[in-house]
Enzyme design. Sequence first.
Site, PDB file in Angstrom:
ATOM      1  CB  SER A  17      -0.887  -0.002   1.246  1.00 38.34           C
ATOM      2  OG  SER A  17      -1.475   1.273   1.406  1.00 38.34           O
ATOM      3  CG  HIS A  24      -3.830  -2.214  -1.270  1.00 40.04           C
ATOM      4  ND1 HIS A  24      -4.894  -3.022  -1.631  1.00 40.04           N
ATOM      5  CD2 HIS A  24      -4.219  -1.583  -0.134  1.00 40.04           C
ATOM      6  CE1 HIS A  24      -5.868  -2.882  -0.739  1.00 40.04           C
ATOM      7  NE2 HIS A  24      -5.488  -2.008   0.176  1.00 40.04           N
ATOM      8  CG  ASP A  65      -5.173   1.429   1.537  1.00 43.38           C
ATOM      9  OD1 ASP A  65      -6.081   0.579   1.443  1.00 43.38           O
ATOM     10  OD2 ASP A  65      -4.022   1.152   1.920  1.00 43.38           O
ATOM     11  CG  MET A  86      -8.767   5.684   3.565  1.00 45.75           C
ATOM     12  SD  MET A  86      -7.845   5.632   5.115  1.00 45.75           S
ATOM     13  CE  MET A  86      -6.903   4.118   4.886  1.00 45.75           C
ATOM     14  CG  HIS A 116      -9.297  -1.171   0.222  1.00 44.71           C
ATOM     15  ND1 HIS A 116      -8.577  -1.337   1.396  1.00 44.71           N
ATOM     16  CD2 HIS A 116     -10.598  -1.393   0.546  1.00 44.71           C
ATOM     17  CE1 HIS A 116      -9.406  -1.652   2.371  1.00 44.71           C
ATOM     18  NE2 HIS A 116     -10.640  -1.680   1.890  1.00 44.71           N
ATOM     19  CG  MET A 163     -11.416   1.533   3.107  1.00 43.70           C
ATOM     20  SD  MET A 163      -9.771   1.554   3.869  1.00 43.70           S
ATOM     21  CE  MET A 163      -8.774   1.914   2.425  1.00 43.70           C
ATOM     22  CG  MET A 179     -10.979  -4.439   5.780  1.00 46.37           C
ATOM     23  SD  MET A 179      -9.516  -3.720   4.995  1.00 46.37           S
ATOM     24  CE  MET A 179      -8.642  -2.994   6.364  1.00 46.37           C
ATOM     25  N   GLY A 202      -8.689   2.399   8.121  1.00 49.31           N
ATOM     26  CA  GLY A 202      -8.458   3.823   8.383  1.00 49.31           C
ATOM     27  C   GLY A 202      -6.988   4.187   8.443  1.00 49.31           C
ATOM     28  CG  PHE A 203      -5.462   5.196  10.988  1.00 46.70           C
ATOM     29  CD1 PHE A 203      -5.140   6.505  10.663  1.00 46.70           C
ATOM     30  CD2 PHE A 203      -6.657   4.948  11.640  1.00 46.70           C
ATOM     31  CE1 PHE A 203      -5.995   7.554  10.977  1.00 46.70           C
ATOM     32  CE2 PHE A 203      -7.524   5.986  11.971  1.00 46.70           C
ATOM     33  CZ  PHE A 203      -7.186   7.292  11.635  1.00 46.70           C
ATOM     34  N   GLY A 204      -2.656   2.704   8.465  1.00 47.48           N
ATOM     35  CA  GLY A 204      -1.641   1.668   8.384  1.00 47.48           C
ATOM     36  C   GLY A 204      -1.039   1.453   9.766  1.00 47.48           C
ATOM     37  N   GLY A 205      -0.240   0.420   9.901  1.00 49.39           N
ATOM     38  CA  GLY A 205       0.522   0.213  11.128  1.00 49.39           C
ATOM     39  C   GLY A 205      -0.252  -0.333  12.310  1.00 49.39           C
ATOM     40  CG  ASP A 242      -5.786  -3.964   3.526  1.00 52.09           C
ATOM     41  OD1 ASP A 242      -4.716  -3.622   4.052  1.00 52.09           O
ATOM     42  OD2 ASP A 242      -6.522  -3.180   2.888  1.00 52.09           O
ATOM     43  N   GLY A 243      -4.060  -5.534   6.411  1.00 50.04           N
ATOM     44  CA  GLY A 243      -3.906  -4.942   7.736  1.00 50.04           C
ATOM     45  C   GLY A 243      -3.034  -5.761   8.658  1.00 50.04           C
ATOM     46  N   GLY A 244      -1.895  -5.207   9.015  1.00 50.24           N
ATOM     47  CA  GLY A 244      -1.039  -5.863  10.007  1.00 50.24           C
ATOM     48  C   GLY A 244      -0.352  -7.121   9.518  1.00 50.24           C
ATOM     49  N   GLY A 284       1.635  -2.779   4.035  1.00 52.31           N
ATOM     50  CA  GLY A 284       1.979  -1.368   4.088  1.00 52.31           C
ATOM     51  C   GLY A 284       3.275  -1.217   4.836  1.00 52.31           C
TER      52      GLY A 284
HETATM   53  C1  DX5 Z   1      -6.066   0.189   6.281  1.00 53.60           C
HETATM   54  C2  DX5 Z   1      -5.648   0.051   4.835  1.00 53.60           C
HETATM   55  C3  DX5 Z   1      -4.450  -0.819   4.657  1.00 53.60           C
HETATM   56  C4  DX5 Z   1      -3.227  -0.359   5.365  1.00 53.60           C
HETATM   57  C5  DX5 Z   1      -2.203  -1.440   5.414  1.00 53.60           C
HETATM   58  O1  DX5 Z   1      -7.259   0.847   6.359  1.00 53.60           O
HETATM   59  O2  DX5 Z   1      -6.692  -0.500   4.060  1.00 53.60           O
HETATM   60  O3  DX5 Z   1      -4.211  -1.107   3.298  1.00 53.60           O
HETATM   61  O4  DX5 Z   1      -2.679   0.807   4.822  1.00 53.60           O
HETATM   62  O5  DX5 Z   1      -1.146  -1.050   6.219  1.00 53.60           O
HETATM   63  P1  DX5 Z   1      -0.406  -2.051   7.224  1.00 53.60           P
HETATM   64  O6  DX5 Z   1       0.151  -3.156   6.361  1.00 53.60           O
HETATM   65  O7  DX5 Z   1       0.639  -1.196   7.853  1.00 53.60           O
HETATM   66  O8  DX5 Z   1      -1.417  -2.553   8.199  1.00 53.60           O
HETATM   67 ZN    ZN Z   2      -6.366  -1.354   1.965  1.00 55.17          ZN
END
Ligand code: DX5
Ligand code: ZN
Length: 219
Positions: free
Chosen positions: A7, A32, A34, A36, A65, A67, A138, A143-146, A176-178, A198
């Site tokens: 991402s 990817h 994202d 939002m 993606h 959102m 998901m 909403g956020f990476g990390g 997707d996520g973590g 990400g």
């Molecule tokens: C979260 C996004 C993800 C996110 C992934 O809402 O859809 O794509 O950026 O980031 P990581 O891999 O750091 O969880």
């Molecule tokens: Zn995503």
Amino acid sequence: MVKIAPSILNGNMSDIASTIAILDKAEADWVHLDVMDGVFVPNITFGPKTIADIRPLTKTFFDAHLMVHDPNVLLEEFVKAGADMITVHYESPGCAHLDRVIQRIHGLGVKAGVALNPATPDSVLDYVLDSIDMALVMSVNPGFGGQKFIPHSLRKIESIANTAAKRGLKLEIEVDGGVKITNAAEVINAGATVLVAGTAVVAAPDPVQAVKDLKGCAK
Ligand code: DX5
Ligand code: ZN
């Protein structure tokens, strides 16, 4: 062979071109994107203009993606901008007529995916699974990476993979996520075919090695 879809959100948003160049060098399978809107999720990122601007920089598959509260209003714009697949959220108010949204995406000539938030059971995909190209699980609240991977996502991935196998579907299952090197093997074993990464790739000290290492988890 699992696909890696980093991402760009986790890179420097004032220099997406550099992130794209790094992902090309790393031979990431998909990019990817994202999107939002600050309504469906508590964050705002970018829209079709940004995607159109980065489209000429790479040939890599663009995995958008969305959102957003109502994806319908911008579907055409995202396709014109160069998205190869559009994934919408089952929970978006604009997806009340989800089957119609999927048909519209396919009618625009691109692949269609449906994303599920962590609290949404995969049973809601029952009547659309045969008409989509991808289910996106998901594994964090969007909403956020990390953020930290939510373990019950594994059960959802397994359940979708089993249903797809039973029905003989060629379905991508994106997680997707973590996702990172410490849990990628479990996620792949559960049935994931595409890993969004990400933090684990774009924010890694060596993104080229990070993509290699994640792909290595598929063995
Ligand atoms: C979260 C996004 C993800 C996110 C992934 O809402 O859809 O794509 O950026 O980031 P990581 O891999 O750091 O969880
Ligand atoms: Zn995503």
